[in-house]
Design a protein around this motif. Structure first.
Motif, PDB file in Angstrom:
ATOM      1  N   SER A  61       3.993 -25.116 -16.542  1.00 48.67           N
ATOM      2  CA  SER A  61       3.642 -26.513 -16.299  1.00 48.67           C
ATOM      3  C   SER A  61       4.408 -27.486 -17.190  1.00 48.67           C
ATOM      4  CB  SER A  61       2.138 -26.708 -16.512  1.00 48.67           C
ATOM      5  OG  SER A  61       1.765 -26.329 -17.820  1.00 48.67           O
ATOM      6  N   LYS A  80      -7.703 -29.384 -16.402  1.00 47.40           N
ATOM      7  CA  LYS A  80      -7.397 -28.456 -17.495  1.00 47.40           C
ATOM      8  C   LYS A  80      -7.382 -27.022 -16.983  1.00 47.40           C
ATOM      9  CE  LYS A  80      -9.062 -26.946 -21.987  1.00 47.40           C
ATOM     10  NZ  LYS A  80     -10.101 -27.090 -23.014  1.00 47.40           N
ATOM     11  N   CYS A  92       0.455 -32.763 -17.542  1.00 49.02           N
ATOM     12  CA  CYS A  92      -0.261 -31.541 -17.897  1.00 49.02           C
ATOM     13  C   CYS A  92      -0.828 -31.612 -19.316  1.00 49.02           C
ATOM     14  CB  CYS A  92       0.636 -30.320 -17.746  1.00 49.02           C
ATOM     15  SG  CYS A  92       1.796 -30.056 -19.094  1.00 49.02           S
ATOM     16  N   LEU A  93      -1.681 -30.696 -19.582  1.00 49.39           N
ATOM     17  CA  LEU A  93      -2.341 -30.569 -20.871  1.00 49.39           C
ATOM     18  C   LEU A  93      -1.339 -30.465 -22.018  1.00 49.39           C
ATOM     19  CD1 LEU A  93      -5.020 -29.861 -22.420  1.00 49.39           C
ATOM     20  CD2 LEU A  93      -4.585 -27.499 -21.786  1.00 49.39           C
ATOM     21  N   TRP A  94      -0.198 -29.868 -21.774  1.00 47.29           N
ATOM     22  CA  TRP A  94       0.796 -29.610 -22.818  1.00 47.29           C
ATOM     23  C   TRP A  94       1.772 -30.762 -23.003  1.00 47.29           C
ATOM     24  CZ3 TRP A  94      -1.550 -25.734 -24.749  1.00 47.29           C
ATOM     25  CH2 TRP A  94      -2.160 -24.795 -23.932  1.00 47.29           C
ATOM     26  N   ASN A  95       1.648 -31.824 -22.240  1.00 42.82           N
ATOM     27  CA  ASN A  95       2.595 -32.926 -22.269  1.00 42.82           C
ATOM     28  C   ASN A  95       2.761 -33.530 -23.663  1.00 42.82           C
ATOM     29  OD1 ASN A  95       4.404 -34.717 -20.822  1.00 42.82           O
ATOM     30  ND2 ASN A  95       2.882 -36.316 -21.240  1.00 42.82           N
ATOM     31  N   ARG A 142       3.802 -29.520  -9.833  1.00 47.43           N
ATOM     32  CA  ARG A 142       3.378 -28.132 -10.003  1.00 47.43           C
ATOM     33  C   ARG A 142       2.482 -27.708  -8.838  1.00 47.43           C
ATOM     34  NH1 ARG A 142      -0.802 -25.432 -13.701  1.00 47.43           N
ATOM     35  NH2 ARG A 142       0.077 -23.369 -14.021  1.00 47.43           N
ATOM     36  N   ASP A 144      -4.189 -26.505 -15.252  1.00 48.17           N
ATOM     37  CA  ASP A 144      -3.095 -26.336 -16.208  1.00 48.17           C
ATOM     38  C   ASP A 144      -3.089 -24.943 -16.824  1.00 48.17           C
ATOM     39  OD1 ASP A 144      -2.270 -28.949 -15.832  1.00 48.17           O
ATOM     40  OD2 ASP A 144      -3.236 -29.711 -17.649  1.00 48.17           O
ATOM     41  N   ARG A 160       1.752 -32.667 -12.857  1.00 51.85           N
ATOM     42  CA  ARG A 160       0.762 -31.799 -12.218  1.00 51.85           C
ATOM     43  C   ARG A 160       0.950 -31.769 -10.703  1.00 51.85           C
ATOM     44  NH1 ARG A 160      -4.087 -33.851 -16.005  1.00 51.85           N
ATOM     45  NH2 ARG A 160      -4.241 -32.038 -17.364  1.00 51.85           N
TER      46      ARG A 160
END
Length: 107
Positions: free
Chosen positions: A59, A48, A98-101, A67, A51, A64
């Motif tokens: 991202s 996290k 990623c966290l936003w996926n 990135r 990210d 990940r």
């Protein structure tokens, strides 16, 4: 109503509290042991933090590991522990994305 030098709490019985606490044998047997979930929580926090670090660029739309590789290519020195974690858990989407996926389908 109240006598001099008396407070509202002076009418309650004073009970001396023990200053030390000794676990009983049954409590010692049931004390929680460090678990793998604690290690997983630490790993997720590390990912996290990766990210949320904008130094490595956006991202969204990439994994990940992609990135991380992009940041390495541009000399940004991302943490090698993150790459090792991503390689170790390459089949687990919780680690690779990623966290936003989860939010990409909302827009």
């Amino acid at each position: 109503m109240y006598a001099k030098n008396k407070t509202i709490t002076s009418s309650f019985k004073k009970v001396k509290q023990s200053t030390s606490y000794v676990k009983t044998p049954s409590e010692k047997r049931h004390s929680p042991q460090p678990s793998s979930s604690n290690a997983e929580e630490n790993e997720m926090k590390m990912l996290k933090d990766f990210d949320l670090n904008w130094e490595y660029g956006p991202s969204m739309g990439i994994s990940r590991l992609e990135r991380w590789n992009r940041a390495e290519k541009h000399g940004l020195n991302p943490a090698p522990e993150v790459k090792q974690l991503l390689i170790t858990h390459a089949e687990d989407e919780r680690y690779t994305q990623c966290l936003w996926n989860d939010y990409k389908n909302i827009m």
